[in-house]
Write an enzyme that holds these catalytic residues in place. Sequence first.
Site: not given
Length: 459
Positions: A247, A191, A213, A195-196
């Site tokens: 991505c 994501g 990732e 938020v990582g």
Amino acid sequence: MSMQEHYSALLESLNTTFRSGKTRALSWRKAQLNALAALVEENQQQIAEALEKDLGKCQAESYTSEIGFLLGDIRHTLKHLSGWSKPRKVSTPVVAWPGKSFRYPEPLGTVLIIGAWNYPFQLVLAPYIAALAAGNCAVLKPSELAANTSAMLAELIPKYLDGDAVCVVEGAKEETTALLALQWDHIFYTGGEAVGKVVMSAAAKHLTPVTLELGGKSPCLVDSRTHLAVSARRIVWGKWMNAGQTCIAPDYVLVEKGLLPAFMEAITEELRKQYGDNPLQSDDYGNIINPRHLARLKSYLEGQDIALGGEVDDIANAMAPTIVVDPAKDSALMQEEIFGPILPVITVDSMDDAIAFINDRPKPLALYLFTDDKHLEDRVLSSTSAGNVCINDTMMFMANPELPFGGVGNSGMGSYHGQAGFDTFSHLKTVMRRSFLFDAAFRYAPFSDLKLKILKKFL
Ligand code: NAD
């Protein structure tokens, strides 16, 4: 029972399964991988329909990037699993002779896999293939933004797989936060960067290792010494698949000023060939995940001089392939990951300026270079950093399971696909087996000058 208590109980039951040793047996892992292949194989229609509802994906795209991709990944894993699972022999120095040294793969335990919405089926199951192959239990948390795919995963997984070892938890921020509060043996997150950081801080509380990732702005350099027609075809494929919500899609292109007219012509021609005169009407062209993301993309175009496209269909929630030439470097379009069908084309004086442009920015997930010039290729490879590079194509490194996939710096940490995924979800335990045959006295006290001399010679 509160949500937190419910998830704790779930984790405890998965840990109990793990401790029973069931998931370590190679035969169990292979049977589960075959069951997962059956899940994908037998439900292709339902999977394609969910992806169509969530993202307007056409069948061919769903097959190449999700269904077929997973089937290939499972096949590759089944073919190599016995080999990957064996202890890996390494050499042993004289000081430890006679003896043998090896790295012994063992599963980590119970892992949490959090997926993103853009390839909502594949991004949950590809990490799970690796986790399962390595012998772990898992909770799978699909993205709530791809609601149809998430519900389908929650329905299909218990039908095909061992419910004592894997389970789907649906939900958004609240549910994920509750899951992240627990002590996992590994967290695999796909994501965005913000938020990582949340995931990594939650993991730090338990010293849980993470794979992140993430994404970022992936540049695409187009040199004047390239086959322009094929380059344009491959850029159109990589940029506008899934309406740019990939991505590793080229986020922006860097071209030498002199090449701009020919480049624009080639891209326009290719877009017409692949998606027709009105891409918004094409069955092969996807939509944007939700109105919020469409509004975000529209806001990137405010005040921009649109060179191509720009049309929006608010009912279908779609935006046509769009090109903006030389937007301001401080505009949102050039500051944020676009993750949609807008392609900025930045003109530069030379490929060295393009390299400097890339190095002024965070390390991207992917970097693309189109050139016939081997020296330029070497220069780009040796002077830039990126998670993954493809020369003379876009995204095709994904087709090779021998190539680990992952980011660097802001684009993530850790990798997976093929053996890299198996290793991510394994601990490669260090083992040395010594023989009783020979026991050199110089290691042991009482020490003497002679023993020290020998030690200095051997160590
Ligand atoms: P998203 O909104 O689906 O979020 C990802 C996951 O995080 C979801 O499961 C979601 O429920 C969870 N989540 C969201 N907010 C949370 C919070 N506050 N706390 C805990 N969990 C939360 O996806 P996204 O972030 O919009 O994904 C897009 C990004 O993902 C892009 O940057 C893209 O480049 C990147 N991406 C990377 C890869 C890769 O393989 N490297 C693949 C796909 C997408």
